[in-house]
Scaffold this motif. Structure first.
Motif, PDB file in Angstrom:
ATOM      1  N   LEU A 163       0.826  -1.207   0.000  1.00 26.07           N
ATOM      2  CA  LEU A 163       0.000   0.000   0.000  1.00 26.07           C
ATOM      3  C   LEU A 163       0.863   1.260   0.000  1.00 26.07           C
ATOM      4  O   LEU A 163       0.573   2.225  -0.722  1.00 26.07           O
ATOM      5  N   SER A 164       1.930   1.261   0.782  1.00 24.46           N
ATOM      6  CA  SER A 164       2.806   2.425   0.855  1.00 24.46           C
ATOM      7  C   SER A 164       3.496   2.673  -0.475  1.00 24.46           C
ATOM      8  O   SER A 164       3.607   3.825  -0.933  1.00 24.46           O
ATOM      9  N   LEU A 165       3.951   1.621  -1.137  1.00 20.32           N
ATOM     10  CA  LEU A 165       4.606   1.776  -2.444  1.00 20.32           C
ATOM     11  C   LEU A 165       3.615   2.286  -3.492  1.00 20.32           C
ATOM     12  O   LEU A 165       3.963   3.131  -4.328  1.00 20.32           O
ATOM     13  N   THR A 166       2.374   1.789  -3.421  1.00 16.62           N
ATOM     14  CA  THR A 166       1.360   2.253  -4.374  1.00 16.62           C
ATOM     15  C   THR A 166       1.051   3.732  -4.174  1.00 16.62           C
ATOM     16  O   THR A 166       0.990   4.510  -5.137  1.00 16.62           O
ATOM     17  N   LEU A 167       0.879   4.143  -2.929  1.00 19.44           N
ATOM     18  CA  LEU A 167       0.597   5.552  -2.643  1.00 19.44           C
ATOM     19  C   LEU A 167       1.787   6.442  -2.957  1.00 19.44           C
ATOM     20  O   LEU A 167       1.621   7.594  -3.381  1.00 19.44           O
ATOM     21  N   ALA A 168       3.012   5.931  -2.763  1.00 19.16           N
ATOM     22  CA  ALA A 168       4.198   6.704  -3.121  1.00 19.16           C
ATOM     23  C   ALA A 168       4.254   6.940  -4.630  1.00 19.16           C
ATOM     24  O   ALA A 168       4.566   8.052  -5.093  1.00 19.16           O
ATOM     25  N   ALA A 169       3.915   5.901  -5.404  1.00 18.42           N
ATOM     26  CA  ALA A 169       3.889   6.058  -6.854  1.00 18.42           C
ATOM     27  C   ALA A 169       2.809   7.051  -7.281  1.00 18.42           C
ATOM     28  O   ALA A 169       3.026   7.892  -8.176  1.00 18.42           O
ATOM     29  N   LEU A 170       1.648   6.983  -6.647  1.00 17.29           N
ATOM     30  CA  LEU A 170       0.576   7.926  -6.968  1.00 17.29           C
ATOM     31  C   LEU A 170       0.957   9.359  -6.599  1.00 17.29           C
ATOM     32  O   LEU A 170       0.647  10.302  -7.337  1.00 17.29           O
ATOM     33  N   SER A 171       1.641   9.535  -5.470  1.00 21.88           N
ATOM     34  CA  SER A 171       2.048  10.875  -5.050  1.00 21.88           C
ATOM     35  C   SER A 171       3.091  11.456  -6.000  1.00 21.88           C
ATOM     36  O   SER A 171       3.018  12.643  -6.367  1.00 21.88           O
ATOM     37  N   LEU A 172       4.057  10.632  -6.398  1.00 18.36           N
ATOM     38  CA  LEU A 172       5.044  11.104  -7.373  1.00 18.36           C
ATOM     39  C   LEU A 172       4.382  11.395  -8.723  1.00 18.36           C
ATOM     40  O   LEU A 172       4.768  12.349  -9.417  1.00 18.36           O
ATOM     41  N   GLY A 173       3.380  10.587  -9.077  1.00 22.59           N
ATOM     42  CA  GLY A 173       2.648  10.862 -10.312  1.00 22.59           C
ATOM     43  C   GLY A 173       1.895  12.172 -10.242  1.00 22.59           C
ATOM     44  O   GLY A 173       1.808  12.903 -11.241  1.00 22.59           O
ATOM     45  N   LEU A 174       1.344  12.501  -9.067  1.00 23.12           N
ATOM     46  CA  LEU A 174       0.676  13.791  -8.896  1.00 23.12           C
ATOM     47  C   LEU A 174       1.665  14.936  -9.078  1.00 23.12           C
ATOM     48  O   LEU A 174       1.349  15.931  -9.749  1.00 23.12           O
ATOM     49  N   TRP A 175       2.847  14.800  -8.477  1.00 23.82           N
ATOM     50  CA  TRP A 175       3.856  15.856  -8.638  1.00 23.82           C
ATOM     51  C   TRP A 175       4.286  15.988 -10.091  1.00 23.82           C
ATOM     52  O   TRP A 175       4.418  17.104 -10.612  1.00 23.82           O
ATOM     53  N   GLN A 209      -4.326   8.003  18.007  1.00 27.81           N
ATOM     54  CA  GLN A 209      -3.520   6.861  17.596  1.00 27.81           C
ATOM     55  C   GLN A 209      -4.015   6.307  16.269  1.00 27.81           C
ATOM     56  O   GLN A 209      -5.126   6.609  15.824  1.00 27.81           O
ATOM     57  N   TYR A 210      -3.139   5.527  15.634  1.00 26.57           N
ATOM     58  CA  TYR A 210      -3.474   4.858  14.385  1.00 26.57           C
ATOM     59  C   TYR A 210      -3.689   3.374  14.649  1.00 26.57           C
ATOM     60  O   TYR A 210      -3.005   2.773  15.486  1.00 26.57           O
ATOM     61  N   THR A 211      -4.632   2.815  13.915  1.00 21.56           N
ATOM     62  CA  THR A 211      -4.810   1.367  13.980  1.00 21.56           C
ATOM     63  C   THR A 211      -3.739   0.702  13.106  1.00 21.56           C
ATOM     64  O   THR A 211      -3.432   1.172  12.006  1.00 21.56           O
ATOM     65  N   SER A 212      -3.166  -0.359  13.598  1.00 22.90           N
ATOM     66  CA  SER A 212      -2.129  -1.114  12.879  1.00 22.90           C
ATOM     67  C   SER A 212      -0.949  -0.239  12.481  1.00 22.90           C
ATOM     68  O   SER A 212      -0.580  -0.160  11.294  1.00 22.90           O
ATOM     69  N   PRO A 213      -0.345   0.480  13.423  1.00 16.53           N
ATOM     70  CA  PRO A 213       0.838   1.289  13.059  1.00 16.53           C
ATOM     71  C   PRO A 213       2.011   0.388  12.688  1.00 16.53           C
ATOM     72  O   PRO A 213       2.233  -0.657  13.303  1.00 16.53           O
ATOM     73  N   ASP A 214       2.754   0.790  11.675  1.00 19.74           N
ATOM     74  CA  ASP A 214       3.899  -0.006  11.230  1.00 19.74           C
ATOM     75  C   ASP A 214       5.138   0.848  10.982  1.00 19.74           C
ATOM     76  O   ASP A 214       6.123   0.369  10.436  1.00 19.74           O
ATOM     77  N   PHE A 215       5.081   2.148  11.352  1.00 17.53           N
ATOM     78  CA  PHE A 215       6.224   3.029  11.110  1.00 17.53           C
ATOM     79  C   PHE A 215       6.294   4.060  12.237  1.00 17.53           C
ATOM     80  O   PHE A 215       5.769   5.162  12.123  1.00 17.53           O
ATOM     81  N   LEU A 216       6.917   3.687  13.329  1.00 11.06           N
ATOM     82  CA  LEU A 216       7.125   4.607  14.452  1.00 11.06           C
ATOM     83  C   LEU A 216       5.816   5.265  14.881  1.00 11.06           C
ATOM     84  O   LEU A 216       5.641   6.484  14.798  1.00 11.06           O
ATOM     85  N   TYR A 217       4.853   4.446  15.329  1.00 16.26           N
ATOM     86  CA  TYR A 217       3.563   4.868  15.867  1.00 16.26           C
ATOM     87  C   TYR A 217       2.549   5.280  14.816  1.00 16.26           C
ATOM     88  O   TYR A 217       1.399   5.549  15.156  1.00 16.26           O
ATOM     89  N   VAL A 218       2.924   5.402  13.539  1.00 18.27           N
ATOM     90  CA  VAL A 218       1.987   5.827  12.498  1.00 18.27           C
ATOM     91  C   VAL A 218       2.004   4.800  11.369  1.00 18.27           C
ATOM     92  O   VAL A 218       2.736   3.807  11.409  1.00 18.27           O
ATOM     93  N   ARG A 219       1.206   5.071  10.340  1.00 23.48           N
ATOM     94  CA  ARG A 219       1.178   4.212   9.173  1.00 23.48           C
ATOM     95  C   ARG A 219       2.286   4.626   8.209  1.00 23.48           C
ATOM     96  O   ARG A 219       2.598   5.815   8.050  1.00 23.48           O
ATOM     97  N   SER A 220       2.858   3.652   7.534  1.00 20.20           N
ATOM     98  CA  SER A 220       4.011   3.925   6.675  1.00 20.20           C
ATOM     99  C   SER A 220       3.652   4.746   5.443  1.00 20.20           C
ATOM    100  O   SER A 220       4.536   5.360   4.826  1.00 20.20           O
ATOM    101  N   TRP A 221       2.373   4.789   5.056  1.00 17.55           N
ATOM    102  CA  TRP A 221       1.976   5.557   3.884  1.00 17.55           C
ATOM    103  C   TRP A 221       1.689   7.030   4.214  1.00 17.55           C
ATOM    104  O   TRP A 221       1.385   7.826   3.319  1.00 17.55           O
TER     105      TRP A 221
END
Length: 258
Positions: A163-175, A209-221
């Motif tokens: 999910l994080s890689l997909t959102l990163a690609a979408l964000s770079l595509g937006l830029w 708080q975030y549910t299912s945090p996976d990156f220092l208390y937050v979500r990686s995306w």
């Protein structure tokens, strides 16, 4: 004797010529000083009006950016709450629109700062942004940003990395689609870093708080969302600055002609 008369005539007339020349020089100097004072007064008045107009335009742009940022933060935060991505204390959930009251003003302030920084950085670097400078492009950018936020809570992947890689690609595509500037990319990265750190501090101190945090208390995306948000707000700020500059130029020309 003729030479003496000639000598006496020339001596008697020379003071009159010098007086006439001196009075002409004094008149010219007084007129020049008067013209300089008029020009200085006009320049001072123009500078004062210029400063007042710039200040008013800066405040107006900041208020528009604040409103847009607060509205987007409220809508997107409610979307994440409904999908149980973020969790707030029960006493917070009973407030206005079931959301934390401090999120819209904080995000609105951040949007105002980011939106005002983008055109300033473009001017400082000497690289005016000319790629897709129209309101239709800005509205499409906002729609894509909202879509990326919606995808972060609606898409189901096997793990958060995908999910994080997909959102990163979408964000770079937006830029790449709506910006393509070095200043936009740099400010987007800076916004993502600072906003992620602030969010981690808030979660660490138990504000929410975030549910299912996976990156220092937050979500990686989360940095991807902040990056795309920074680019979106930056495009809004650039468009507002361009419209304000066009209006100011026409107004200043009207003032100088008047």
């Amino acid at each position: 004797m003729p030479r003496l008369e000639d000598h006496c005539w020339s001596c008697s007339c020379s003071p009159k010529a010098e007086t006439k020349h001196s009075s002409g020089a004094n008149w010219f100097a007084s007129k020049a000083e008067e013209m300089m004072s008029i020009i200085t007064a006009m320049l001072g008045s123009a500078y004062g009006s210029l400063h007042d107009v710039r200040t008013a335009n800066l405040i107006r742009r900041g208020l528009v950016l604040f409103t847009v940022g607060a509205f987007l933060a409220l809508v997107l935060n409610l979307l994440q709450i409904q999908r149980n991505v973020t969790l707030f204390p029960e006493e917070v959930m009973t407030t206005l629109l079931s959301s934390a009251w401090w999120i819209p003003p904080c995000c609105g302030t951040g949007a105002a700062v980011i939106g005002l920084l983008y055109p300033c950085l473009d001017s400082h670097l000497g690289e005016p942004h000319k790629f897709k400078r129209e309101w239709a492009s800005v509205m499409r950018c906002i729609a894509v940003f909202v879509g990326i936020n919606h995808a972060s809570v609606k898409l189901d992947f096997a793990n958060n990395v995908q999910l994080s890689l997909t959102l990163a690609a979408l964000s770079l595509g937006l830029w790449w689609t709506f910006d393509r500037s070095r200043s936009g990319f740099g400010l987007g990265i800076t916004t993502a870093f600072l906003a992620t750190v602030i969010t981690q501090l808030l979660v660490y101190n138990g504000v929410y708080q975030y549910t299912s945090p996976d990156f220092l208390y937050v979500r990686s995306w989360l940095p991807c969302i902040f990056f795309s948000g920074g680019v979106t707000v930056g495009n809004i700020g650039r468009q507002l600055a361009m419209v304000t500059f066009a209006a100011f130029s026409s107004g200043f020309l009207f003032y100088t002609k008047g």
